[in-house]
Enzyme design. Structure first.
Site, PDB file in Angstrom:
ATOM      1  N   CYS A  17      29.715  30.019  44.274  1.00 15.42           N
ATOM      2  CA  CYS A  17      29.285  31.060  45.201  1.00 15.42           C
ATOM      3  C   CYS A  17      27.798  30.907  45.553  1.00 15.42           C
ATOM      4  O   CYS A  17      27.060  30.186  44.890  1.00 15.42           O
ATOM      5  CB  CYS A  17      29.544  32.436  44.599  1.00 15.42           C
ATOM      6  N   ASP A 137      32.584  41.353  37.044  1.00 16.57           N
ATOM      7  CA  ASP A 137      31.231  40.834  37.242  1.00 16.57           C
ATOM      8  C   ASP A 137      30.223  41.620  36.419  1.00 16.57           C
ATOM      9  O   ASP A 137      30.499  42.719  35.944  1.00 16.57           O
ATOM     10  CB  ASP A 137      30.864  40.925  38.723  1.00 16.57           C
TER      11      ASP A 137
END
Length: 224
Positions: A17, A137
């Site tokens: 990412c 996360d």
């Protein structure tokens, strides 16, 4: 799970990412990544102007999953980005409501919902976000993603076991040194890395990217 090339069910899905440029995208693909994430959150250090980047993103191999990362987008922006032909789905990292997510699902826009994990209660009684892909996360006050700090993984395995129909992607503070242990402990379907493979925000380190993919894959093979 988002689109992209088919993979064996016992092979962990790897997403790199915070991609901000074409060379880093090609580097991640060459290293064996299944997916790339492009950050469209303006306050992020890894923000990418999609109008300027559309040309090279659209030319990336179609068997690579391409994800647009957003946080609290309005409905019009979510639909506009979600319908771009070179994105396979959205990754929502804000406080999007279940109703907002339901509307996206009804509109046929693939998406994953990220949940910040701060303790055992973070994963208790989660609402229905109308997606089969959840991202666990880290969370840091005043910071959007890319914190480089993992959350206590001990909170995640129970969630994975109790939600077998949900594709769980583990993120937050992963790097080549700890990804194997993270996969062993949590047993997610996939892993997502940003800071752990960078030389600076938005710039990837070739050796770290390759090591991350290799270590994630090796650990998942041993876990079978």
């Amino acid at each position: 799970m988002f689109g992209g090339k088919p993979r064996p069910s016992d092979r962990i899905w790897v997403k790199i990412c915070g991609i901000t440029n074409e060379p880093d995208a090609l580097l991640a693909i060459d290293a064996g990544a299944d997916a790339l994430g492009f950050n469209l959150v303006r306050k992020s250090k890894r923000y990418i102007d999609i109008e300027k980047a559309a040309d090279w993103i659209s030319k990336l191999p179609r068997d690579i999953c391409r994800v647009a990362v957003m946080a609290d987008p309005n409905w019009e922006d979510a639909c506009r980005i979600g319908q771009l032909p070179f994105f396979d789905g959205l990754q929502l990292h804000g406080s999007e409501s279940p109703e907002f997510c339901r509307r996206l699902a009804d509109a046929g826009i693939p998406f994953a919902k990220a949940v910040p994990v701060t303790g055992s209660k973070s994963l208790a009684d989660l609402p229905d976000y109308f997606t089969d892909t959840m991202i666990l996360d880290s969370s840091a006050r005043g910071t959007f993603g890319g914190t480089g700090k993992p959350f206590p993984w001990k909170f995640a395995p129970e969630f994975v076991r109790h939600h077998p129909k949900i594709t769980v992607i583990l993120a937050g503070g992963l790097n080549p040194e700890n990804v194997a242990e993270a996969v062993r402990v949590v047993r997610p379907r996939g892993v997502d890395v940003t800071t752990g493979v960078e030389t600076s925000p938005g710039r990837k380190d070739p050796s770290l990217v390759r090591a991350f993919v290799q270590n994630a894959r090796t650990s998942s093979a041993r876990a079978v």
